[in-house]
Design a protein around this motif. Sequence first.
Motif, PDB file in Angstrom:
ATOM      1  N   SER A  21       0.836  -1.210   0.000  1.00  0.00           N
ATOM      2  CA  SER A  21       0.000   0.000   0.000  1.00  0.00           C
ATOM      3  C   SER A  21       0.868   1.257   0.000  1.00  0.00           C
ATOM      4  O   SER A  21       0.586   2.219  -0.719  1.00  0.00           O
ATOM      5  CB  SER A  21      -0.926   0.013   1.224  1.00  0.00           C
ATOM      6  N   GLN A  22       1.931   1.242   0.792  1.00  0.00           N
ATOM      7  CA  GLN A  22       2.854   2.383   0.822  1.00  0.00           C
ATOM      8  C   GLN A  22       3.523   2.552  -0.538  1.00  0.00           C
ATOM      9  O   GLN A  22       3.673   3.678  -1.033  1.00  0.00           O
ATOM     10  CB  GLN A  22       3.916   2.188   1.900  1.00  0.00           C
ATOM     11  N   LEU A  27       4.355   5.301  -5.702  1.00  0.00           N
ATOM     12  CA  LEU A  27       4.321   5.227  -7.160  1.00  0.00           C
ATOM     13  C   LEU A  27       3.444   6.336  -7.727  1.00  0.00           C
ATOM     14  O   LEU A  27       3.822   7.011  -8.685  1.00  0.00           O
ATOM     15  CB  LEU A  27       3.807   3.854  -7.611  1.00  0.00           C
ATOM     16  N   ALA A  28       2.300   6.545  -7.115  1.00  0.00           N
ATOM     17  CA  ALA A  28       1.370   7.572  -7.592  1.00  0.00           C
ATOM     18  C   ALA A  28       1.956   8.977  -7.486  1.00  0.00           C
ATOM     19  O   ALA A  28       1.595   9.866  -8.267  1.00  0.00           O
ATOM     20  CB  ALA A  28       0.059   7.491  -6.807  1.00  0.00           C
ATOM     21  N   GLN A  29       2.864   9.193  -6.551  1.00  0.00           N
ATOM     22  CA  GLN A  29       3.421  10.521  -6.315  1.00  0.00           C
ATOM     23  C   GLN A  29       4.817  10.710  -6.910  1.00  0.00           C
ATOM     24  O   GLN A  29       5.373  11.803  -6.831  1.00  0.00           O
ATOM     25  CB  GLN A  29       3.490  10.778  -4.812  1.00  0.00           C
ATOM     26  N   SER A  30       5.370   9.684  -7.500  1.00  0.00           N
ATOM     27  CA  SER A  30       6.757   9.735  -7.979  1.00  0.00           C
ATOM     28  C   SER A  30       6.878  10.442  -9.317  1.00  0.00           C
ATOM     29  O   SER A  30       5.970  10.360 -10.151  1.00  0.00           O
ATOM     30  CB  SER A  30       7.307   8.314  -8.135  1.00  0.00           C
ATOM     31  N   PRO A  31       8.036  11.089  -9.535  1.00  0.00           N
ATOM     32  CA  PRO A  31       8.309  11.628 -10.870  1.00  0.00           C
ATOM     33  C   PRO A  31       8.481  10.456 -11.846  1.00  0.00           C
ATOM     34  O   PRO A  31       8.740   9.327 -11.422  1.00  0.00           O
ATOM     35  CB  PRO A  31       9.612  12.415 -10.681  1.00  0.00           C
ATOM     36  N   PRO A  32       8.330  10.709 -13.141  1.00  0.00           N
ATOM     37  CA  PRO A  32       8.330   9.622 -14.131  1.00  0.00           C
ATOM     38  C   PRO A  32       9.520   8.667 -14.052  1.00  0.00           C
ATOM     39  O   PRO A  32       9.337   7.456 -14.113  1.00  0.00           O
ATOM     40  CB  PRO A  32       8.306  10.355 -15.474  1.00  0.00           C
ATOM     41  N   HIS A  33      10.736   9.183 -13.899  1.00  0.00           N
ATOM     42  CA  HIS A  33      11.888   8.278 -13.890  1.00  0.00           C
ATOM     43  C   HIS A  33      11.878   7.368 -12.662  1.00  0.00           C
ATOM     44  O   HIS A  33      12.237   6.198 -12.735  1.00  0.00           O
ATOM     45  CB  HIS A  33      13.210   9.053 -13.997  1.00  0.00           C
TER      46      HIS A  33
END
Length: 130
Positions: A21-22, A27-33
């Motif tokens: 879940s974390q 993943l949802a908040q990460s920059p593309p790379h």
Amino acid sequence: MTNPPPLTSVRLADDIARQLSQLTQLLAQSPPHEAAQILGKVLDYDEGLLGRVTELVATGSRFAQDHSQRGILHPEVWLALGRAANELDSVGEDLNEHTGTIKQLATPATPSTSPAARPAGSAMVVRRHR
């Protein structure tokens, strides 16, 4: 009367679910790379999470098979777990051919990368029915 503490294996399963879940939130908040790095690790069928989850479900299917043959579980439980393991394996194979492309996104683009070398964006999504 107090409840006995959960088994180590059950606590491990709970911890893994919490960590997944974390990871989903990250993943949802990460920059593309960074998102590409995460997905590359998750989708790597030999060493990643998807392959490991597939192995886990397949092991659960063997457990259910044994208990079904002994009359402890209904055969439908075994069949459902077996079907799930097969589906996960099939999905993993489908995604495995694209994992390299996703991992390439994890590497920052160099100035020499020409726009023609990049795929064109598309709003089209094709869904396959199995």
